[in-house]
Design a protein around this motif. Structure first.
Motif, PDB file in Angstrom:
ATOM      1  N   LEU A  89       2.542 -25.134  24.342  1.00 38.12           N
ATOM      2  CA  LEU A  89       2.786 -26.074  23.240  1.00 38.12           C
ATOM      3  C   LEU A  89       3.270 -25.322  22.000  1.00 38.12           C
ATOM      4  O   LEU A  89       4.226 -25.735  21.338  1.00 38.12           O
ATOM      5  CB  LEU A  89       1.517 -26.858  22.905  1.00 38.12           C
ATOM      6  N   ALA A  90       2.592 -24.213  21.700  1.00 42.00           N
ATOM      7  CA  ALA A  90       2.983 -23.448  20.514  1.00 42.00           C
ATOM      8  C   ALA A  90       4.425 -22.955  20.662  1.00 42.00           C
ATOM      9  O   ALA A  90       5.229 -23.053  19.731  1.00 42.00           O
ATOM     10  CB  ALA A  90       2.038 -22.272  20.313  1.00 42.00           C
ATOM     11  N   LYS A  91       4.749 -22.474  21.825  1.00 40.96           N
ATOM     12  CA  LYS A  91       6.093 -21.950  22.069  1.00 40.96           C
ATOM     13  C   LYS A  91       7.137 -23.059  21.914  1.00 40.96           C
ATOM     14  O   LYS A  91       8.163 -22.884  21.259  1.00 40.96           O
ATOM     15  CB  LYS A  91       6.132 -21.394  23.490  1.00 40.96           C
ATOM     16  N   LYS A  92       6.815 -24.201  22.494  1.00 34.29           N
ATOM     17  CA  LYS A  92       7.767 -25.310  22.465  1.00 34.29           C
ATOM     18  C   LYS A  92       8.057 -25.762  21.034  1.00 34.29           C
ATOM     19  O   LYS A  92       9.169 -26.142  20.712  1.00 34.29           O
ATOM     20  CB  LYS A  92       7.207 -26.478  23.280  1.00 34.29           C
ATOM     21  N   TYR A  93       7.018 -25.713  20.182  1.00 34.50           N
ATOM     22  CA  TYR A  93       7.206 -26.222  18.827  1.00 34.50           C
ATOM     23  C   TYR A  93       7.293 -25.109  17.777  1.00 34.50           C
ATOM     24  O   TYR A  93       7.030 -25.333  16.600  1.00 34.50           O
ATOM     25  CB  TYR A  93       6.088 -27.225  18.490  1.00 34.50           C
ATOM     26  N   GLY A  94       7.648 -23.921  18.214  1.00 29.43           N
ATOM     27  CA  GLY A  94       7.884 -22.835  17.272  1.00 29.43           C
ATOM     28  C   GLY A  94       6.630 -22.350  16.568  1.00 29.43           C
ATOM     29  O   GLY A  94       6.709 -21.775  15.476  1.00 29.43           O
ATOM     30  N   GLY A  95       5.468 -22.587  17.164  1.00 26.95           N
ATOM     31  CA  GLY A  95       4.223 -22.142  16.545  1.00 26.95           C
ATOM     32  C   GLY A  95       3.684 -20.891  17.201  1.00 26.95           C
ATOM     33  O   GLY A  95       4.422 -20.157  17.862  1.00 26.95           O
ATOM     34  N   GLN A  96       2.389 -20.647  17.002  1.00 32.82           N
ATOM     35  CA  GLN A  96       1.775 -19.445  17.565  1.00 32.82           C
ATOM     36  C   GLN A  96       0.412 -19.764  18.164  1.00 32.82           C
ATOM     37  O   GLN A  96      -0.149 -20.846  17.938  1.00 32.82           O
ATOM     38  CB  GLN A  96       1.610 -18.391  16.469  1.00 32.82           C
ATOM     39  N   THR A  97      -0.093 -18.797  18.928  1.00 31.21           N
ATOM     40  CA  THR A  97      -1.383 -18.982  19.599  1.00 31.21           C
ATOM     41  C   THR A  97      -2.248 -17.747  19.397  1.00 31.21           C
ATOM     42  O   THR A  97      -1.768 -16.625  19.555  1.00 31.21           O
ATOM     43  CB  THR A  97      -1.166 -19.215  21.108  1.00 31.21           C
ATOM     44  N   ASN A  98      -3.500 -17.971  19.042  1.00 33.39           N
ATOM     45  CA  ASN A  98      -4.452 -16.860  18.949  1.00 33.39           C
ATOM     46  C   ASN A  98      -5.247 -16.733  20.241  1.00 33.39           C
ATOM     47  O   ASN A  98      -5.487 -17.721  20.926  1.00 33.39           O
ATOM     48  CB  ASN A  98      -5.445 -17.097  17.808  1.00 33.39           C
ATOM     49  N   LEU A  99      -5.637 -15.501  20.510  1.00 32.33           N
ATOM     50  CA  LEU A  99      -6.601 -15.270  21.575  1.00 32.33           C
ATOM     51  C   LEU A  99      -7.939 -15.019  20.884  1.00 32.33           C
ATOM     52  O   LEU A  99      -8.057 -14.086  20.082  1.00 32.33           O
ATOM     53  CB  LEU A  99      -6.189 -14.048  22.401  1.00 32.33           C
ATOM     54  N   ARG A 100      -8.905 -15.897  21.133  1.00 34.74           N
ATOM     55  CA  ARG A 100     -10.197 -15.702  20.481  1.00 34.74           C
ATOM     56  C   ARG A 100     -11.321 -15.628  21.508  1.00 34.74           C
ATOM     57  O   ARG A 100     -11.490 -16.536  22.320  1.00 34.74           O
ATOM     58  CB  ARG A 100     -10.521 -16.806  19.490  1.00 34.74           C
ATOM     59  N   PHE A 101     -12.044 -14.548  21.462  1.00 30.89           N
ATOM     60  CA  PHE A 101     -13.180 -14.404  22.356  1.00 30.89           C
ATOM     61  C   PHE A 101     -14.384 -15.091  21.731  1.00 30.89           C
ATOM     62  O   PHE A 101     -14.766 -14.787  20.606  1.00 30.89           O
ATOM     63  CB  PHE A 101     -13.449 -12.931  22.630  1.00 30.89           C
ATOM     64  N   ASP A 102     -14.906 -16.044  22.474  1.00 29.03           N
ATOM     65  CA  ASP A 102     -16.050 -16.815  22.009  1.00 29.03           C
ATOM     66  C   ASP A 102     -17.313 -16.055  22.394  1.00 29.03           C
ATOM     67  O   ASP A 102     -18.019 -16.416  23.327  1.00 29.03           O
ATOM     68  CB  ASP A 102     -16.010 -18.183  22.698  1.00 29.03           C
ATOM     69  N   ASP A 103     -17.552 -14.966  21.670  1.00 35.13           N
ATOM     70  CA  ASP A 103     -18.605 -14.042  22.112  1.00 35.13           C
ATOM     71  C   ASP A 103     -19.881 -14.192  21.299  1.00 35.13           C
ATOM     72  O   ASP A 103     -20.304 -13.283  20.605  1.00 35.13           O
ATOM     73  CB  ASP A 103     -18.089 -12.599  22.056  1.00 35.13           C
ATOM     74  N   THR A 104     -20.483 -15.383  21.408  1.00 36.48           N
ATOM     75  CA  THR A 104     -21.666 -15.647  20.590  1.00 36.48           C
ATOM     76  C   THR A 104     -22.964 -15.500  21.363  1.00 36.48           C
ATOM     77  O   THR A 104     -24.037 -15.706  20.812  1.00 36.48           O
ATOM     78  CB  THR A 104     -21.602 -17.073  20.001  1.00 36.48           C
ATOM     79  N   ASN A 105     -22.871 -15.175  22.639  1.00 33.77           N
ATOM     80  CA  ASN A 105     -24.098 -14.987  23.428  1.00 33.77           C
ATOM     81  C   ASN A 105     -24.155 -13.566  23.971  1.00 33.77           C
ATOM     82  O   ASN A 105     -23.517 -13.244  24.969  1.00 33.77           O
ATOM     83  CB  ASN A 105     -24.140 -15.992  24.579  1.00 33.77           C
ATOM     84  N   PRO A 106     -24.946 -12.687  23.303  1.00 31.63           N
ATOM     85  CA  PRO A 106     -24.925 -11.268  23.656  1.00 31.63           C
ATOM     86  C   PRO A 106     -25.419 -10.999  25.074  1.00 31.63           C
ATOM     87  O   PRO A 106     -25.122  -9.966  25.655  1.00 31.63           O
ATOM     88  CB  PRO A 106     -25.870 -10.638  22.634  1.00 31.63           C
ATOM     89  N   VAL A 107     -26.175 -11.951  25.635  1.00 33.81           N
ATOM     90  CA  VAL A 107     -26.838 -11.678  26.913  1.00 33.81           C
ATOM     91  C   VAL A 107     -25.873 -11.698  28.097  1.00 33.81           C
ATOM     92  O   VAL A 107     -26.040 -10.969  29.065  1.00 33.81           O
ATOM     93  CB  VAL A 107     -27.990 -12.693  27.134  1.00 33.81           C
TER      94      VAL A 107
END
Ligand code: ATP
Ligand code: MG
Length: 553
Positions: free
Chosen positions: A54-72
Motif C-alpha cells: 500500500l505504501a509503495k502504491k501511494y508513494g508512502g513509506q513503511t516502518n519495521l517495528r518490533f513489538d518487543d514488550t514481553n521480555p520472557v
C-alpha cells in the motif's frame, strides 16, 4: 485521485485514496509490527505485502517495528530472521524501530494519565482482577483501590518502576468504566511487573507495558497514518482511540482485515514452535511448514508469495484459503523461470537392443520452452537408459499411452521405442525392459505416437537424493478439528518421502541454486544440504494438482 483504474480498489485503498484526496495526510506511513517471538509465516507475509504494498502504491513509506514488550518470549535470533525474511520478500523499510525504544516515553505518558486521574495502581491479584471484570452480560465491579489519590498513584508507580515490588503485587490500570459493554474497556491493565532481562533494554526495566498500551502509542510516536492489523483486534480499537484522545497525541488510525488461513496447515507461531521443539519437523525452515524460511527452502520465490498475497486480496471476514492457490502461484512463477532437466525418481532400466553398444549421440532440448532466449541444452543418448517405473505397465488399461509390452512411446527429445521383452527375477520383479528403437523417428522428424516419457542415460546420470513433500496435515480445516482432539493427531505420516533418483548429467554439474523443472514431474530446488558429492533436491510442487486424484474417499 484514482491511480488504479484497471481493478476495483480494496477497502483499504479506498480509505487511503480518500485520505490523500481530502488532504488529511500529505503522504501515508504504514508499519509492519512483528513480535520477535518466532519465525515469520505466510500469514505475516500477507501482512508485509499489504503494508509495504500500500505504501509503495501511494508513494508512502513503511516502518519495521518490533513489538518487543514481553521480555520472557523474545529473542535476538528472531529479530534477525524477521529482517532477513522481509528483505527476501523484496521490501525495504524506512525506519527500524523497537517498542522498547519507547519505554521512557510510554512511562511518562502513563504518569500523564495518572495526573489526569485516568489511571490507578491496583493491588488486587490477577485472579481478583479477572473476576472483577464481570462477564459480557454482567457489569464488572470496581476495584477497592480504584479511588486512590493521584499522589499515591504517582508514588506507587514510581516505586513499581524502581523495583520495590514483586511480580503480581501491583499493576497500573486505566480508569475507564467497569460497566462498559466492551470488556477491554473495563479498566484494562497498562503495566505489569516482570523481573526479567529484556533482549534490548537489559535490566533497566522491571515494569513492562501491555500490548494495547504500547502498540497504539508506538504508532503515534512514529506518526503512522494507517495502522493495519487483523480482524481480532477490532474490539481493541475503542481503547486504541481512547489513549490517543486522552494523551492528545498523533491520531493514528487502526484498520482491520481478515487474517490469512490456509488449508492443510497450522499458522500460529505457538503451534509451529511446538512442532519444531517436539521434532515433528526438522526445524523452523522445514520445507513442510508455512514459515517464510520453510517456503524458501522448499523453492518458493518471493515473486510467487507476492502474487499469492495479491490474489488473496483483503477481506473483512475470516476465511480459509485453499493451499492449491499458493501452489498455483508458485507454478505460475516457476514455469516462466525454471530451467528444464530430466530426472527419474523411480528408475527402471531400458536396454535398446538395436542401438549399437558403444554409440552415443547428442540430442537437443530447450532450456526453457517458455523463454525463447534461454537457448538449448544437450542430452546424451545411448543404449541403456532409465525411465520411470510408473511409465511402464505390463497389463495396461485401454487408452494407456505410455510404455507397455508391444507398445510404442516417444522418449522426450529423442526416438520412438517399442517394448519387445520384459526381464524379471524369480520373484516376478521387473529387472529391465528390452526395447527396439526406430532410427528414423528422431524428435523433429514427424511420426506420431500418443505418449512421450522422460528418461536419463544410464551411463551418464548422476544419483541424487530427492525429497518429495506433501501436505503436513491430513485435515483441510485445522481450526475445525473435532473437540477433544489435538492438532498433532492429524499430522500426515507421508508428508516426506525420500527417494534416490537419477538426474540428467548437465544438472549434476550445476551448483543449481536456481529453480529447476524435472520434466513431467514438477518444480524442484537444490536443498540447503545439497553438496557436490551429495546432491539433494526438494520438490517445491508437482506440475499439476495431483491431490484430487489420490485423495482417499
Ligand atoms: P501468531 O498468531 O501466528 O503468533 P501474531 O499475530 O501473534 O501471529 P505478530 O508478530 O504479532 O504475530 O504479527 C505481526 C503482524 O502480522 C501483525 O500485524 C499481525 O496482525 C500480522 N499477522 C499475523 N498473522 C497473520 C495472518 N495469519 N494473516 C495476516 N496477518 C497476520
Ligand atoms: Mg501477536
Amino acid at each position: 485521485m484514482n491511480i488504479n483504474n484497471e481493478r476495483s480498489l480494496n477497502f483499504l485503498e479506498e480509505i487511503i485514496e480518500a485520505d490523500l484526496a481530502s488532504g488529511k495526510y500529505a503522504s501515508i506511513l504504514t508499519r509492519f509490527p512483528p513480535e520477535p517471538n518466532g519465525y515469520l509465516h505466510i500469514g505475516h507475509a500477507k501482512s508485509i505485502c499489504l503494508n509495504f504494498g500500500l505504501a509503495k502504491k501511494y508513494g508512502g513509506q513503511t516502518n519495521l517495528r518490533f513489538d518487543d514488550t514481553n521480555p520472557v518470549k523474545e529473542e535476538v535470533e528472531y529479530v534477525d530472521s524477521i529482517k532477513a525474511d522481509v528483505r527476501w520478500l523484496g521490501f525495504e523499510w524506512a525506519g527500524e524501530y523497537y517498542a522498547s525504544d519507547y519505554f521512557e516515553q510510554l512511562y511518562e505518558w502513563a504518569h500523564l494519565l495518572i495526573n489526569k486521574d485516568l489511571a490507578y495502581i491496583d493491588d488486587q491479584s490477577q485472579e481478583e482482577i479477572r473476576l472483577g471484570r464481570g462477564t459480557i452480560t454482567r457489569a464488572g465491579t470496581e476495584s477497592p483501590f480504584r479511588n486512590r489519590s493521584v499522589e499515591e498513584n504517582r508514588l506507587l508507580f514510581t516505586q513499581m518502576r524502581d523495583g520495590k515490588f514483586n511480580e503480581g503485587e501491583k499493576v497500573l490500570r486505566a480508569k475507564i468504566n467497569m460497566a462498559h459493554p466492551n470488556m477491554l474497556m473495563r479498566d484494562p491493565i497498562l503495566y505489569r511487573i516482570i523481573h526479567a532481562s529484556h533482549h534490548r533494554t537489559g535490566d533497566r526495566w522491571c515494569i513492562y507495558p501491555m500490548y494495547d498500551y504500547a502498540h497504539g502509542q508506538s504508532d503515534s510516536i512514529e506518526r503512522i497514518t494507517h495502522s493495519i492489523c487483523t480482524l481480532e483486534f477490532d474490539v481493541h480499537r475503542p481503547l486504541y482511540d481512547w489513549f490517543i484522545e486522552k494523551l492528545e497525541i498523533f491520531p493514528s488510525h487502526q484498520y482491520e482485515f481478515a487474517r490469512l488461513n490456509l488449508t492443510y496447515t497450522v499458522m500460529s507461531k505457538r503451534k509451529l514452535l511446538e512442532l519444531v521443539k517436539a521434532g515433528f519437523v526438522s526445524g523452523w525452515d522445514d520445507p513442510r511448514i508455512p514459515t517464510i524460511c520453510g517456503l524458501r527452502r522448499r523453492g518458493y520465490t518471493p515473486e510467487s508469495i507476492r502474487l499469492f498475497a495479491d490474489k488473496v486480496g483483503v477481506a473483512k471476514r475470516d476465511n480459509v484459503i485453499d493451499l492449491g492457490l499458493l501452489e498455483w502461484c508458485v507454478r505460475e512463477d516457476l514455469n516462466k523461470r525454471a530451467t528444464r532437466f530430466m530426472a527419474v525418481l523411480n528408475p527402471i532400466k531400458v536396454v535398446i537392443t538395436n542401438y549399437p553398444k558403444d554409440k552415443e549421440e547428442l540430442l537437443e532440448a530447450p532450456v526453457n520452452p517458455e523463454d525463447s532466449t534461454a537457448g538449448s541444452r544437450k542430452l546424451t543418448f545411448c543404449r541403456e537408459i532409465y525411465i520411470e517405473r510408473e511409465d511402464f505397465l505390463e497389463n495396461p488399461p485401454k487408452k494407456y499411452f505410455r510404455l507397455c509390452p508391444g507398445g510404442e512411446v516417444r522418449l522426450k527429445y529423442g526416438y520412438i521405442i517399442k517394448c519387445e521383452e520384459v526381464i524379471k527375477d524369480d520373484s516376478g520383479e521387473i529387472l529391465e525392459i528390452r526395447c527396439s528403437y526406430d532410427p528414423d523417428s528422431r524428435s523433429g522428424v514427424w511420426r506420431s505416437v500418443k505418449g512421450t516419457i522422460h528418461w536419463v542415460a544410464a551411463a551418464h546420470a548422476q544419483q541424487a537424493e530427492v525429497r518429495l513433500f506433501d501436505r503436513l496435515f491430513t485435515e483441510a480445516y485445522m481450526d475445525n478439528i473435532p473437540e477433544g482432539s489435538d492438532y498433532r493427531d492429524f499430522l500426515n505420516p507421508d508428508s516426506l518421502k525420500t527417494v534416490t533418483a537419477f538426474i540428467e548429467p548437465a544438472l549434476a554439474d550445476e551448483p543449481a541454486r536456481f529453480p529447476v523443472q524435472f520434466e513431467r514431474l514438477g518444480y524442484f530446488i537444490a536443498d540447503s544440504q545439497d553438496a557436490p558429492d551429495k546432491r539433494v533436491f526438494n520438490r517445491t510442487v508437482t506440475l499439476k494438482d495431483t491431490w484430487a486424484k489420490t485423495a482417499k474417499p
